[in-house]
Design a protein around this motif. Structure first.
Motif, short mmCIF file in Angstrom:
data_model
loop_
_atom_site.label_atom_id
_atom_site.label_comp_id
_atom_site.label_asym_id
_atom_site.label_seq_id
_atom_site.Cartn_x
_atom_site.Cartn_y
_atom_site.Cartn_z
N LYS A 111 0.83 -1.21 0.00
CA LYS A 111 0.00 0.00 0.00
C LYS A 111 0.86 1.25 0.00
O LYS A 111 0.55 2.24 -0.66
CB LYS A 111 -0.92 0.00 1.22
CG LYS A 111 -1.99 1.09 1.18
CD LYS A 111 -2.80 1.16 2.46
CE LYS A 111 -3.61 -0.10 2.65
NZ LYS A 111 -4.48 -0.02 3.85
N SER A 112 1.99 1.23 0.73
CA SER A 112 2.87 2.41 0.77
C SER A 112 3.54 2.68 -0.57
O SER A 112 3.96 3.80 -0.84
CB SER A 112 3.93 2.23 1.86
OG SER A 112 4.89 1.27 1.46
N MET A 113 3.62 1.66 -1.42
CA MET A 113 4.20 1.84 -2.75
C MET A 113 3.11 2.05 -3.80
O MET A 113 3.36 1.90 -5.00
CB MET A 113 5.07 0.63 -3.12
CG MET A 113 6.29 0.52 -2.24
SD MET A 113 7.45 -0.75 -2.75
CE MET A 113 6.49 -2.23 -2.61
N ASP A 114 1.90 2.38 -3.36
CA ASP A 114 0.75 2.64 -4.23
C ASP A 114 0.38 1.44 -5.10
O ASP A 114 -0.05 1.60 -6.23
CB ASP A 114 0.99 3.88 -5.12
CG ASP A 114 1.11 5.15 -4.29
OD1 ASP A 114 0.44 5.22 -3.24
OD2 ASP A 114 1.87 6.05 -4.70
N VAL A 115 0.57 0.24 -4.56
CA VAL A 115 0.13 -0.96 -5.26
C VAL A 115 -1.17 -1.39 -4.59
O VAL A 115 -1.19 -1.85 -3.46
CB VAL A 115 1.19 -2.09 -5.16
CG1 VAL A 115 0.69 -3.35 -5.83
CG2 VAL A 115 2.51 -1.65 -5.74
N ASP A 116 -2.28 -1.17 -5.32
CA ASP A 116 -3.59 -1.46 -4.75
C ASP A 116 -4.22 -2.70 -5.36
O ASP A 116 -5.06 -3.34 -4.73
CB ASP A 116 -4.52 -0.26 -4.96
CG ASP A 116 -4.02 0.98 -4.21
OD1 ASP A 116 -3.49 0.80 -3.09
OD2 ASP A 116 -4.14 2.09 -4.75
N ASP A 117 -3.86 -3.04 -6.59
CA ASP A 117 -4.50 -4.16 -7.28
C ASP A 117 -3.50 -5.30 -7.42
O ASP A 117 -2.57 -5.23 -8.23
CB ASP A 117 -4.98 -3.69 -8.66
CG ASP A 117 -5.85 -4.73 -9.33
OD1 ASP A 117 -6.46 -5.54 -8.61
OD2 ASP A 117 -5.89 -4.74 -10.57
N TYR A 118 -3.66 -6.33 -6.63
CA TYR A 118 -2.80 -7.51 -6.67
C TYR A 118 -3.60 -8.71 -6.23
O TYR A 118 -4.64 -8.59 -5.59
CB TYR A 118 -1.54 -7.33 -5.82
CG TYR A 118 -1.82 -6.98 -4.38
CD1 TYR A 118 -2.02 -7.97 -3.43
CD2 TYR A 118 -1.88 -5.66 -3.98
CE1 TYR A 118 -2.29 -7.66 -2.12
CE2 TYR A 118 -2.14 -5.33 -2.66
CZ TYR A 118 -2.35 -6.33 -1.73
OH TYR A 118 -2.61 -6.01 -0.44
N GLU A 119 -3.11 -9.88 -6.61
CA GLU A 119 -3.79 -11.11 -6.22
C GLU A 119 -3.39 -11.47 -4.79
O GLU A 119 -2.29 -11.15 -4.35
CB GLU A 119 -3.42 -12.24 -7.17
CG GLU A 119 -3.95 -12.00 -8.57
CD GLU A 119 -3.71 -13.19 -9.49
OE1 GLU A 119 -3.52 -14.31 -8.98
OE2 GLU A 119 -3.73 -12.98 -10.70
N PRO A 120 -4.23 -12.17 -4.06
CA PRO A 120 -3.93 -12.52 -2.67
C PRO A 120 -2.67 -13.37 -2.52
O PRO A 120 -1.97 -13.27 -1.52
CB PRO A 120 -5.17 -13.31 -2.22
CG PRO A 120 -6.25 -12.92 -3.14
CD PRO A 120 -5.60 -12.54 -4.44
#
Length: 183
Positions: free
Chosen positions: A22-31
């Motif tokens: 989240k701190s690296m602005d990665v919001d869309d990823y698989e679990p």
């Protein structure tokens, strides 16, 4: 897709990985990305601690201390990553390379190309073809005249009596990869 089950039942390390993403602005990823990062994290830590334990045992210590861990981390970094050469070294290499002038191009119609010896289309391989030399008959000496003319069939001839073909130095032949066309 980034939503896993409830945040409360998630392990602390998984929460940390999610916060890092989240701190690296990665919001869309698989679990499973979180699980892959955790596996990588645990494997790295296990390798570092195993190296630190080896260093501690080599130092004759009974327990791992922070110096062993620092040394293990530094050796992992040195093994995994290489530093570029210093700027001064690169500048010196550039100066020495740039002292050699570029080859003169010949004025022809079409695209100007460098001389053929500076291109990749010149011969790039060699074949070693051995030359077989005919063995010369040995000169007869007085000892040879006294020896019987025909050897017994079961006897082993000495090396002096054997005539083996000798190989000379190999002949090297180069072939260009493309045929030259006359214009």
């Amino acid at each position: 897709m980034a939503e896993m089950g409830g945040e409360d039942d998630m392990p602390r390390d998984a929460k940390i990985v999610k916060e890092l993403l989240k701190s690296m602005d990665v919001d869309d990823y698989e679990p499973r990305v979180v699980h892959q990062f955790l596996e990588l994290w645990y494997r790295y830590i296990a390798d570092v601690l195993a190296d630190a334990q080896s260093y501690s045992e080599h130092g004759g210590k009974s327990a791992i201390d922070s110096d062993d861990v620092k040394l293990a981390i530094q050796s992992k970094i040195n093994f995994s990553f290489s530093q570029p050469p210093p700027r001064e070294v690169l500048l010196e290499l550039a100066r020495s390379r740039n002292k050699v002038p570029l080859p003169k191009s010949l004025s022809r119609a079409g695209i100007p190309l460098p001389p053929e010896q500076d291109t990749l289309i010149s011969p790039n391989y060699q074949l070693a073809i051995p030359k077989l030399q005919k063995s010369q008959p040995a000169e007869e000496t007085e000892d040879d005249e006294e020896a019987p003319a025909v050897a017994a069939p079961n006897s082993n001839p000495s090396q002096e009596q054997r005539e083996l073909p000798t190989q000379g130095t190999p002949q090297r032949v180069s072939f260009p990869l493309i045929a030259k066309h006359s214009r």
